[in-house]
Design an enzyme around this catalytic site. Sequence first.
Site, mmCIF file in Angstrom:
data_model
loop_
_atom_site.group_PDB
_atom_site.id
_atom_site.type_symbol
_atom_site.label_atom_id
_atom_site.label_comp_id
_atom_site.label_asym_id
_atom_site.label_seq_id
_atom_site.Cartn_x
_atom_site.Cartn_y
_atom_site.Cartn_z
ATOM 1 N N ASP A 1 -109.529 -8.308 3.121
ATOM 2 C CA ASP A 1 -108.335 -7.573 3.543
ATOM 3 C C ASP A 1 -108.129 -6.267 2.786
ATOM 4 O O ASP A 1 -107.009 -5.783 2.683
ATOM 5 C CB ASP A 1 -107.091 -8.450 3.379
ATOM 6 C CG ASP A 1 -106.886 -8.911 1.934
ATOM 7 O OD1 ASP A 1 -107.704 -8.541 1.067
ATOM 8 O OD2 ASP A 1 -105.903 -9.627 1.665
ATOM 9 N N CYS B 1 -100.961 -8.163 3.900
ATOM 10 C CA CYS B 1 -100.139 -9.204 4.523
ATOM 11 C C CYS B 1 -98.916 -9.507 3.670
ATOM 12 O O CYS B 1 -97.856 -9.852 4.189
ATOM 13 C CB CYS B 1 -100.968 -10.471 4.721
ATOM 14 S SG CYS B 1 -102.247 -10.314 5.990
ATOM 15 N N CYS C 1 -85.500 -2.536 -4.085
ATOM 16 C CA CYS C 1 -86.401 -2.909 -2.996
ATOM 17 C C CYS C 1 -87.096 -4.206 -3.393
ATOM 18 O O CYS C 1 -86.635 -4.901 -4.303
ATOM 19 C CB CYS C 1 -87.415 -1.797 -2.706
ATOM 20 S SG CYS C 1 -88.557 -1.475 -4.056
#
Length: 492
Positions: A188, A254, A445
């Site tokens: 990935d 992901c 965040c």
Amino acid sequence: MENLEQTCASLRAQIAATEAQLAGLKRDLEVAEQAAAEIKAQDVKSTGIREEGSEKKNPWPLLSEEYKRYGRQMIVPQLGLQGQLKLRSARVLIVGAGGLGCPAALYLAGAGVGTLGLVDGDTVEHSNLHRQVLHRSKNVGKFKVDSAIEYLRELNPHPTYVPYRAHLTPQEAPEIFKDYDIVLDCTDNPATRYLISDTAVLLGKPLVSASALRTEGQLIVLNNPPRPVGDKSGGPCYRCVFPKPPPATSVVSCADGGIIGPVVGTMGVLQAIEAIKVITSSPADETSASPPSLLIFSAYSTPPFRSIKIRSRRANCAVCSAEASVTVETLKTGSTDYVFFCGVAGPETLLRPEERITPLEFKKKHPGQVSHEQELGGSKEPTIIDVREQVQFDICSLDNSINIPISTILSSAASPTTSTPESLPSWLPHDIVSSSSTDPIYVVCRLGNDSQIAVRKMKELGLDQGGKRFICDIQGGLRAWREQIDPDWPEY
């Protein structure tokens, strides 16, 4: 003294890792011996051996149990007996035992490939279990390759399973790849994708590559047919399709972007299908093969699949052209630097130290709700702006925080020349943009990167009123909040 303690800690960690590896090898040996005994017993049964000296050779190319196990796929014309024999002699390498590698390995093992190698240096985490279907809750903390092989052996004891408990490196890739017939890229990150493709081309191995993120996936078969470097009739490589890597800051994992399990599962199963097609193909199939294409899957689109034709080998490709600059030697010596080529985003550090505050410092500065008496006394109540997207804000949020997604903030026009309420963006709440308000603003965040970008943007918009208003980010984001303040904070 401190150095000695660090040395001792390092040695203890190495000993623990070595002991874990030894335990894994012992488990592999135990399972392998058991599988060998089962196959030997089946072989004795199928060949009709009664006693020493009365051996009778099996007249069939497969064991009796194999005919039963693989019969449903052997009666498919595209496979047949010869296809099954090709599968049994095939050696398949899967790089990555995660969301793509698990379903790919599952179906290739079930199909009866002879040897299945798995490369992955990660361990199983709880966040893997919703999509990485070979791993079970009891195996959290175990090497992914060990967890996967444990499951695969229960499914099919016939294949030989080879674990590689480390991340793939340029120095080791050629030595690993040479023992296999086909490679599946189930990783990935761009740097590893280029490494896998380069090695596959240089060693003449077909490559099946896939990716998945959120609700979408992509699939492509590369270096098929595998022709020597400089031969234009060979299939394109990853560099032919993507000569330049994406900007490091644009790469979304992901963990950051999210993934629906069946989406990545679909792509992994498609990889297994393509691998079976390559393994069972004949030379005639290569000459009549369709032009290479990129398959795109979008789970929420109609139709969900579409295909895009891609070009053949590039005349100036750095790997598969006659002008190639990447060789096996440059891999082994490390002169081909994939991290440098692809870049590294790394943690953002955009603000000065005085523009940042840790969760612990924030808690000490603002221990609770500001009372009415405190307000009358002139104390300033903090405003917390959470810049995660709304879907994440809805999962969990700090009390009294305001959600203004980073995508909304970044979509603002250029900085205004004045900081009057009328000139500020409409997405800012009225009480925040009021010229009479000087309450401090804290931006948070998930990991502490987007919040820095938001703080800088807000100051560019003049929200700090020329320095009269304090605006800073909460360093480390909500992950640090969990570590320092609230251990029960949902971790996702």
